[in-house]
Design a protein around this motif. Sequence first.
Motif, short mmCIF file in Angstrom:
data_model
loop_
_atom_site.label_atom_id
_atom_site.label_comp_id
_atom_site.label_asym_id
_atom_site.label_seq_id
_atom_site.Cartn_x
_atom_site.Cartn_y
_atom_site.Cartn_z
N THR A 77 0.90 -1.19 -0.01
CA THR A 77 0.04 0.01 0.12
C THR A 77 0.67 1.23 0.04
OG1 THR A 77 -1.68 -1.28 1.54
CG2 THR A 77 -1.92 1.09 1.10
N PHE A 78 1.89 1.36 0.65
CA PHE A 78 2.64 2.47 1.00
C PHE A 78 3.55 2.66 -0.45
CE2 PHE A 78 7.31 3.97 1.50
CZ PHE A 78 6.89 5.20 1.96
N GLN A 79 3.83 1.61 -1.11
CA GLN A 79 4.64 1.76 -2.47
C GLN A 79 3.61 2.02 -3.38
OE1 GLN A 79 7.87 1.25 -3.20
NE2 GLN A 79 8.18 0.91 -1.06
N ALA A 80 2.38 1.98 -3.56
CA ALA A 80 1.36 2.46 -4.47
C ALA A 80 1.22 3.90 -4.16
CB ALA A 80 0.06 1.54 -4.16
N ILE A 81 1.06 4.20 -2.88
CA ILE A 81 0.67 5.56 -2.58
C ILE A 81 2.33 6.28 -3.14
CG2 ILE A 81 0.35 7.11 -0.85
CD1 ILE A 81 -1.30 5.00 0.42
N ALA A 82 3.34 5.95 -2.74
CA ALA A 82 4.50 6.53 -2.91
C ALA A 82 4.84 6.52 -4.52
CB ALA A 82 5.67 5.85 -2.10
#
Length: 174
Positions: free
Chosen positions: A138-143
């Motif tokens: 999720t963090f990777q997608a948002i970042a």
Amino acid sequence: MRIIDAPREGWYPDPDGRERLRWWDGLDWTDIRRAPPSTAELTRAEADMVHHAPISQGQQVGQQQYGGYSRQDTQEIIAEVRTVARQELDRAANEFSQRANIAVRSFTPLITEYTSTMLRWVKVALALATLLFIVWLTFQAIASQSLFDWIGDRIDNLTEETLGTELRRGREQL
């Protein structure tokens, strides 16, 4: 009924069937049964009782007796024995129910005996690793989305600045 109050051992009318006599051992009915006494046996028993035991006021001389008790006495004794047996059966059933309930409450499933502590810790670690992996994705997608947005803004700004600078240079040259 107390043991001391129980009728003495002897032949009594069978509580299961009145046509036979059954042996009472002083504590409980036995499986020994016999035919009712003949008239000669009754006459001899009555004669023995007349010689050996005084007749009580309520007892009739011609009344049948077994083991020293009249028919009415034996029926009362049988009724009392049945009552006591039922009470004992109820008490035993209640005790059995209580013990069964305690056993059910204290029952532990067998699966807990076959799983080890290490296996439980491995399961917890796998669940935690799965959760952390989902958070990381999720963090990777948002970042990455934010990064692409920032790069897009920079490109737009660079293009506008470059165009603005070239236009200014062209005007200055003119």
